[in-house]
Enzyme design. Structure first.
Site, PDB file in Angstrom:
ATOM      1  N   HIS A 179      39.363  14.452  12.795  1.00 11.53           N
ATOM      2  CA  HIS A 179      39.488  13.296  11.896  1.00 11.53           C
ATOM      3  C   HIS A 179      40.648  12.396  12.355  1.00 11.53           C
ATOM      4  O   HIS A 179      40.556  11.184  12.318  1.00 11.53           O
ATOM      5  CB  HIS A 179      39.781  13.758  10.463  1.00 11.53           C
ATOM      6  CG  HIS A 179      38.671  14.533   9.819  1.00 11.53           C
ATOM      7  ND1 HIS A 179      38.790  15.871   9.510  1.00 11.53           N
ATOM      8  CD2 HIS A 179      37.439  14.163   9.398  1.00 11.53           C
ATOM      9  CE1 HIS A 179      37.685  16.293   8.926  1.00 11.53           C
ATOM     10  NE2 HIS A 179      36.843  15.288   8.854  1.00 11.53           N
ATOM     11  N   GLY A 213      32.377   9.854  13.897  1.00 15.97           N
ATOM     12  CA  GLY A 213      32.484  10.739  15.048  1.00 15.97           C
ATOM     13  C   GLY A 213      31.118  11.036  15.661  1.00 15.97           C
ATOM     14  O   GLY A 213      30.119  11.178  14.945  1.00 15.97           O
ATOM     15  N   GLN A 218      24.894  14.555  -0.602  1.00 21.40           N
ATOM     16  CA  GLN A 218      24.459  14.920   0.747  1.00 21.40           C
ATOM     17  C   GLN A 218      24.409  16.424   0.957  1.00 21.40           C
ATOM     18  O   GLN A 218      24.143  16.891   2.063  1.00 21.40           O
ATOM     19  CB  GLN A 218      25.327  14.234   1.805  1.00 21.40           C
ATOM     20  CG  GLN A 218      26.751  14.732   1.895  1.00 21.40           C
ATOM     21  CD  GLN A 218      27.576  13.850   2.826  1.00 21.40           C
ATOM     22  OE1 GLN A 218      27.888  12.718   2.519  1.00 21.40           O
ATOM     23  NE2 GLN A 218      27.913  14.370   3.992  1.00 21.40           N
ATOM     24  N   HIS A 239      41.261  17.591   9.936  1.00 24.99           N
ATOM     25  CA  HIS A 239      41.713  18.297  11.138  1.00 24.99           C
ATOM     26  C   HIS A 239      41.931  17.261  12.231  1.00 24.99           C
ATOM     27  O   HIS A 239      41.742  16.052  12.001  1.00 24.99           O
ATOM     28  CB  HIS A 239      40.677  19.360  11.533  1.00 24.99           C
ATOM     29  CG  HIS A 239      39.274  18.844  11.640  1.00 24.99           C
ATOM     30  ND1 HIS A 239      38.899  17.923  12.593  1.00 24.99           N
ATOM     31  CD2 HIS A 239      38.155  19.090  10.895  1.00 24.99           C
ATOM     32  CE1 HIS A 239      37.615  17.649  12.454  1.00 24.99           C
ATOM     33  NE2 HIS A 239      37.135  18.330  11.423  1.00 24.99           N
ATOM     34  N   SER A 284      35.783  21.193  13.278  1.00 22.96           N
ATOM     35  CA  SER A 284      34.974  20.957  12.093  1.00 22.96           C
ATOM     36  C   SER A 284      35.686  21.560  10.890  1.00 22.96           C
ATOM     37  O   SER A 284      36.316  22.622  11.003  1.00 22.96           O
ATOM     38  CB  SER A 284      33.597  21.615  12.257  1.00 22.96           C
ATOM     39  OG  SER A 284      32.957  21.737  10.996  1.00 22.96           O
ATOM     40  N   SER A 285      35.541  20.912   9.749  1.00 24.12           N
ATOM     41  CA  SER A 285      36.131  21.464   8.521  1.00 24.12           C
ATOM     42  C   SER A 285      35.543  22.834   8.222  1.00 24.12           C
ATOM     43  O   SER A 285      36.180  23.659   7.574  1.00 24.12           O
ATOM     44  CB  SER A 285      35.870  20.530   7.338  1.00 24.12           C
ATOM     45  OG  SER A 285      36.329  19.234   7.629  1.00 24.12           O
ATOM     46  N   ARG A 286      34.316  23.077   8.672  1.00 22.38           N
ATOM     47  CA  ARG A 286      33.649  24.345   8.373  1.00 22.38           C
ATOM     48  C   ARG A 286      34.100  25.476   9.293  1.00 22.38           C
ATOM     49  O   ARG A 286      33.783  26.634   9.025  1.00 22.38           O
ATOM     50  CB  ARG A 286      32.134  24.185   8.427  1.00 22.38           C
ATOM     51  CG  ARG A 286      31.598  23.290   7.297  1.00 22.38           C
ATOM     52  CD  ARG A 286      30.087  23.226   7.254  1.00 22.38           C
ATOM     53  NE  ARG A 286      29.591  22.587   6.052  1.00 22.38           N
ATOM     54  CZ  ARG A 286      29.181  21.318   5.959  1.00 22.38           C
ATOM     55  NH1 ARG A 286      29.220  20.531   7.025  1.00 22.38           N
ATOM     56  NH2 ARG A 286      28.744  20.827   4.820  1.00 22.38           N
ATOM     57  N   ASP A 329      28.819  14.262  14.628  1.00 22.02           N
ATOM     58  CA  ASP A 329      27.638  14.193  13.756  1.00 22.02           C
ATOM     59  C   ASP A 329      26.734  13.098  14.324  1.00 22.02           C
ATOM     60  O   ASP A 329      26.649  11.998  13.781  1.00 22.02           O
ATOM     61  CB  ASP A 329      28.091  13.888  12.328  1.00 22.02           C
ATOM     62  CG  ASP A 329      29.014  14.974  11.801  1.00 22.02           C
ATOM     63  OD1 ASP A 329      28.515  16.016  11.367  1.00 22.02           O
ATOM     64  OD2 ASP A 329      30.248  14.796  11.873  1.00 22.02           O
TER      65      ASP A 329
HETATM   66  P1  AMP Z   1      33.486  14.772   7.557  1.00 25.09           P
HETATM   67  O1  AMP Z   1      34.776  14.824   6.818  1.00 25.09           O
HETATM   68  O2  AMP Z   1      33.040  16.079   8.113  1.00 25.09           O
HETATM   69  O3  AMP Z   1      32.424  14.003   6.829  1.00 25.09           O
HETATM   70  O4  AMP Z   1      33.801  13.905   8.849  1.00 25.09           O
HETATM   71  C1  AMP Z   1      34.339  12.603   8.757  1.00 25.09           C
HETATM   72  C2  AMP Z   1      34.202  11.918  10.086  1.00 25.09           C
HETATM   73  O5  AMP Z   1      34.920  12.645  11.079  1.00 25.09           O
HETATM   74  C3  AMP Z   1      32.738  11.848  10.554  1.00 25.09           C
HETATM   75  O6  AMP Z   1      32.508  10.565  11.113  1.00 25.09           O
HETATM   76  C4  AMP Z   1      32.677  12.939  11.584  1.00 25.09           C
HETATM   77  O7  AMP Z   1      31.701  12.709  12.569  1.00 25.09           O
HETATM   78  C5  AMP Z   1      34.073  12.872  12.190  1.00 25.09           C
HETATM   79  N1  AMP Z   1      34.415  14.125  12.858  1.00 25.09           N
HETATM   80  C6  AMP Z   1      34.332  15.382  12.337  1.00 25.09           C
HETATM   81  N2  AMP Z   1      34.680  16.295  13.278  1.00 25.09           N
HETATM   82  C7  AMP Z   1      34.992  15.604  14.399  1.00 25.09           C
HETATM   83  C8  AMP Z   1      35.418  15.974  15.718  1.00 25.09           C
HETATM   84  N3  AMP Z   1      35.581  17.238  16.065  1.00 25.09           N
HETATM   85  N4  AMP Z   1      35.640  14.987  16.623  1.00 25.09           N
HETATM   86  C9  AMP Z   1      35.457  13.681  16.278  1.00 25.09           C
HETATM   87  N5  AMP Z   1      35.058  13.268  15.056  1.00 25.09           N
HETATM   88  C10 AMP Z   1      34.821  14.213  14.130  1.00 25.09           C
END
Ligand code: AMP
Length: 288
Positions: free
Chosen positions: A43, A153, A67, A40, A191-193, A156
């Site tokens: 990312h 990001g 994880q 999204h 968020s992906s969720r 997290d």
């Molecule tokens: P994930 O795919 O959820 O593991 O996230 C991959 C990276 O994207 C991680 O470093 C997250 O912290 C970052 N990330 C996810 N959502 C956001 C957001 N809304 N803003 C900035 N970074 C993000």
């Protein structure tokens, strides 16, 4: 728009290492952005920051099974590799690394990166083994790709601090960079969720950020953490969050709970995790 090079796609460690070695030989730096896909705009903000830093950008797509807890959403985690690769190409990313689970965790895999202290509270208290899974996979991805910089990001925030600690403690030669949280116009952290949320849940979801912001404002105004957190918990419950796993005011470096701002102005972070229906949301904001 200027024409961009097509994105390179690597599935083996040999292939990604070979590309990184050839870029290095030409004096180009390399930035790695690890992701679990379902990309999204949050990312893509990381990809933009990676490009801003110059050199080559490698994004990894890997839904890391270690994880996720046994009752978590590993099997239903959204996956759409073709869409993700298209978004990465559009964002000017040079290469995508798609390791297989078998290659990451081969027969006899037995090693784990366990960070003490930082992983004990907050999400760590509710997701046993989660941060060991994260620290292990990030260590492996960084060792496989060999970037100069890896970006994460602030969304997290505990994960970011755990990764910084592990990289520092294990003398891994990579700089860890952080990118602020990208939000929807109503404050909900991307968020992906979020795609799990029903219509009513989506309407209620921004209350999480509003509560965090009110606690942060109260702390800046000299308030104590305990009553601000108590009010915040009541507000989250009223908005339909259940259960609220935690709402906490912590030292931003150690993630230990604090009672109020201190005279030296150490950076604080207000963090929360709560369910809306079946969807677990996390968020955090700075508090001076
Ligand atoms: P994930 O795919 O959820 O593991 O996230 C991959 C990276 O994207 C991680 O470093 C997250 O912290 C970052 N990330 C996810 N959502 C956001 C957001 N809304 N803003 C900035 N970074 C993000």
């Amino acid at each position: 728009m200027p024409a961009r090079r097509p994105i390179a796609r690597f599935e083996t460690v040999q292939a990604v290492r070979g590309a990184v070695a050839s870029w290095r030989a030409r004096g180009e730096g390399v930035v790695l952005v690890p992701t679990m896909g379902a990309l999204h705009a949050g990312h893509l903000a990381l990809m933009e920051e990676a490009r801003r830093r110059g050199g080559r950008v490698v994004a990894s797509l890997f839904v890391n099974p270690t994880q996720f807890g046994p009752n978590e959403d590993f099997s239903r985690y959204p996956r759409d590799v073709a869409a993700d690769v298209g978004l990465l190409e559009g964002a000017g990313v040079d290469a995508v690394y798609l390791p297989t689970t078998q290659a990451m965790y081969g027969p006899g895999f037995s090693t784990s990166v366990a960070v003490a202290g930082l992983t004990e509270g907050l999400c760590g208290a509710f997701r046993p083994g989660h941060f060991a899974g994260v620290a292990t996979v990030v260590t492996k991805l960084v060792n496989r790709v060999g970037p100069d910089v890896a970006l994460f990001g602030e969304k997290d925030f505990q994960q970011l601090q755990v990764i910084r600690r592990a990289i520092r403690d294990l003398d891994i030669p990579v700089e860890i960079g952080a990118v602020p949280t990208l939000r929807e116009a109503d404050g909900l952290a991307l968020s992906s969720r979020n795609r799990y949320l029903g219509e009513d849940e989506r309407r209620a979801a921004p209350e999480l950020h509003r509560v965090l912001s009110r606690v942060a404002d109260g702390l800046r105004a000299g308030g104590l953490a305990a009553p601000l957190v108590a009010q915040g918990l009541a507000d989250l419950t009223a908005a339909g969050f259940a259960p609220v796993q935690y709402l906490a005011v912590c030292d931003a470096g150690t993630l230990r709970p604090v009672a109020a701002r201190d005279p030296e102005g150490r950076p604080l972070r207000v963090l929360a995790a709560a369910y809306l229906g079946r969807t677990r949301l996390i968020d955090n904001v700075p508090a001076g």
